[in-house]
Design an enzyme around this catalytic site. Structure first.
Site, mmCIF file in Angstrom:
data_model
loop_
_atom_site.group_PDB
_atom_site.id
_atom_site.type_symbol
_atom_site.label_atom_id
_atom_site.label_comp_id
_atom_site.label_asym_id
_atom_site.label_seq_id
_atom_site.Cartn_x
_atom_site.Cartn_y
_atom_site.Cartn_z
ATOM 1 N N HIS A 102 2.893 -7.074 4.434
ATOM 2 C CA HIS A 102 1.532 -6.568 4.644
ATOM 3 C C HIS A 102 1.087 -6.766 6.091
ATOM 4 C CE1 HIS A 102 -0.016 -5.676 0.501
ATOM 5 N NE2 HIS A 102 1.155 -6.242 0.240
ATOM 6 N N HIS A 152 0.824 -1.215 0.000
ATOM 7 C CA HIS A 152 0.000 0.000 0.000
ATOM 8 C C HIS A 152 0.863 1.273 0.000
ATOM 9 C CE1 HIS A 152 -3.186 -2.926 0.640
ATOM 10 N NE2 HIS A 152 -2.363 -3.465 1.532
ATOM 11 N N GLU A 190 1.851 -11.506 6.145
ATOM 12 C CA GLU A 190 0.765 -10.738 6.792
ATOM 13 C C GLU A 190 1.069 -10.726 8.279
ATOM 14 O OE1 GLU A 190 -1.761 -9.103 5.537
ATOM 15 O OE2 GLU A 190 -2.274 -9.980 3.585
ATOM 16 N N GLU A 217 -2.180 0.463 7.750
ATOM 17 C CA GLU A 217 -1.297 -0.610 7.283
ATOM 18 C C GLU A 217 -0.085 -0.062 6.536
ATOM 19 O OE1 GLU A 217 -3.197 -3.398 4.645
ATOM 20 O OE2 GLU A 217 -1.354 -4.532 4.313
#
Ligand code: ZN
Length: 288
Positions: free
Chosen positions: A79, A10, A143, A24
């Site tokens: 992430h 992102h 993640e 995030e």
């Protein structure tokens, strides 16, 4: 040289998942930047390129194009999860077999990350994500906790946790790609960090040029200095996750070993070795 492409998920107009007081995109950038810094500072046969080094919008296509054009050996996407869960998991592309080299790398990194991240282990997984599919090299996406989970979110706000998560990824990469630590022999034949700094920053003063020994005090109330590795310019993006918390100890006191920039000093710390510290008057630090 092993070329590691590190992709903080992102950024810019895309915040990714959000939790209370945290996006995030900011957590992924912190972890990824720390991964790069550890690899560059401590390993001699790794070179790193990042998809972004600041809060910037970069499309998924641009990210994989960048890694493919560079000819990376490995694509690591970082992430943060969300959607009602807790813990750590990682992904490789869903068409890869468990006997593939990618799956072997995933297991190696997974094992090392889990040792240090203090999160529940949700296992190794597969998915058809763009960055895993469109990258030409082995690729994995991690993640690192759930931003909408109170327990995981609290960890994401702790610089020590950021550092540990980065360290876990690096330890896995080092095993999977046989990365070598910078050795003492290498260090004596190349310039030390402070020598590199001295040659690039004319304002550097050696200890012996100061007639009086000076000391830096970080009283318990001081809280807004920033620290940097010795071999990086003391600009905001190079700042290390701060591990000096003087309030816990009622204050810190360091001998000043040199001054690299105005208000930036070299100190020897227990936690991080020799670092630069920006300790301007507004930080609460005192020089005596
Ligand atoms: Zn994400």
């Amino acid at each position: 040289m092993v070329k590691i492409f590190v992709d903080p998920g992102h950024g810019g107009s895309d915040p990714g998942a959000t939790g209370t007081g945290l996006s995030e995109k900011d957590v992924t950038l912190k972890i990824a930047t720390r991964i790069r810094d550890i690899l560059e500072d401590e390993y001699e046969n790794a070179t790193v390129k990042m998809s972004r080094t600041r809060d910037q919008t970069v499309s998924l296509e641009e990210r994989t194009d960048m890694a493919n054009a560079w000819g990376a050996d490995f694509y690591l996407a970082v992430h943060i999860n969300s959607g009602g869960g807790t813990g750590y998991e990682d992904y490789i592309h869903d068409l890869l077999s468990n006997n593939s080299r990618t799956a072997e790398i995933q297991r190696t990194i997974h094992k090392e990350v889990i040792k240090l991240n203090d999160l529940i282990d949700r296992g190794i997984k597969k998915a058809n994500y763009h960055v895993l599919r469109e990258s030409n090299m082995d690729a994995m996406l991690s993640e690192n906790g759930f931003i909408d989970n109170t327990h995981d979110l609290a960890k994401m706000k702790d610089p020590d946790w950021i550092n540990n998560v980065a360290r876990g990824h690096v330890n896995g990469l080092a095993k999977a790609f046989n990365l070598h630590k910078v050795t003492k022999a290498t260090k004596t034949t190349t310039k030390t960090a402070s020598e590199r700094l001295a040659s690039s920053t004319p304002s550097y003063k050696k200890e012996s040029t100061d007639s009086k020994q000076k000391t830096l005090y970080l009283p318990a109330s001081a809280d807004s200095w920033r620290i940097y590795p010795l071999n990086k310019d003391p600009i905001k993006k190079n700042a290390l996750p701060d591990q000096l918390h003087p309030s816990k100890f009622g204050g810190f006191q360091y001998e000043i070993l040199g001054e690299t920039w105005p208000n930036v000093y070299i100190i020897q710390t227990k936690q991080l070795g020799k670092v630069q510290i920006y300790a301007g008057p507004e930080t609460g630090a005192e020089i005596k």
